[in-house]
Enzyme design. Sequence first.
Site, short mmCIF file in Angstrom:
data_model
loop_
_atom_site.label_atom_id
_atom_site.label_comp_id
_atom_site.label_asym_id
_atom_site.label_seq_id
_atom_site.Cartn_x
_atom_site.Cartn_y
_atom_site.Cartn_z
N HIS A 126 49.91 32.96 37.57
CA HIS A 126 50.05 33.82 36.64
C HIS A 126 50.21 35.46 36.87
CE1 HIS A 126 49.60 30.30 33.72
NE2 HIS A 126 48.36 30.37 33.99
N ASP A 163 50.98 22.62 37.70
CA ASP A 163 49.80 23.16 37.10
C ASP A 163 50.23 22.99 35.35
OD1 ASP A 163 47.11 25.14 37.15
OD2 ASP A 163 48.17 25.46 35.39
ZN LIG Z 1 46.78 25.97 34.81
#
Ligand SMILES: [Zn+2]
Length: 308
Positions: A126, A163
């Site tokens: 992220h 993910d």
């Molecule tokens: Zn994650």
Amino acid sequence: MPLAYLHHSDCLLHDMGLGHPEAPTRLHAIEDQLISSKLVDFIRYYEAPLATRQQLVRVHHPKYIDKILSFQDQPGSTYLDPDTLLTGNTPQAALRAAGAAVFATDLVLTHQHRIAFCNVRPPGHHALSDRAMGFCFFNNVAVGASHALTHYGLNRVAILDFDVHHGNGTEEIFQHDSRVLLCSTFQHPFYPYSGAEGGNNHILNVPLPAGTSGDQFRQAVLTHWLPALHKFAPELIFISAGFDAHIEDDMSQFRLHTADYAWVTQEILLVADKYAQGRVISTLEGGYALSALARSVTAHVKVLMRLM
Ligand SMILES: [Zn+2]
């Protein structure tokens, strides 16, 4: 050839507080399970070095790097976003996590290992070029991939992100770099609420609804990832290995099982064998249900080591 396993005790010092799911115990759970699965004879352990400024600046803005490093050994803590807390120990851990991806790249591209797994935190996918978010500070997989491209002159590097969250940072960093094929499956709509509209010919986003089963995940990989990978013919494959899509993980509403992680790893390995001399570097992202995380990583690593 044993698996290169990168870790460092500094990664345990980053602590965002009691009850935070991205906790140091995640690394212990993984390591304990690998030991109890009697895999250590097939593993070569390496301490992750610190990423250098030169390695980080390939994907992060200099002012952002300075900002993170300015907190080194400082007292107290600072929220960089509502769930991403930085303390005086965070910069060192983040440098180790990014440095692990770089050193794994060195080990693999100098033919010392074919397969590497980085059991490190904080995670990275992220992290944007100029901003921390979603438990991430430096984008570890992007720092590793850029090292392969810049230092070793590779032209085709794949990053595969399973993910449960969209790897928005990795997408932002490589959105204009067609030397990188990014394939990502993720729950949508879901944090960070990106990816469904984005993408281009080398950013392959596969948003999937809450409730996605292992079979549906496998179908998405077969339908979307594999044709793109065969067309791209990667010279090296990175995995953003998050295990938070597991049915036991409360972080998401996906329903994957350990066997699904073994399956996708096997599919990745087949692509690596065909185009990339079997070279795969996997780096830990999410996964918060400790038992499911440890079992899934062990299955993932076992497949990478060709033991199952
Ligand atoms: Zn994650």
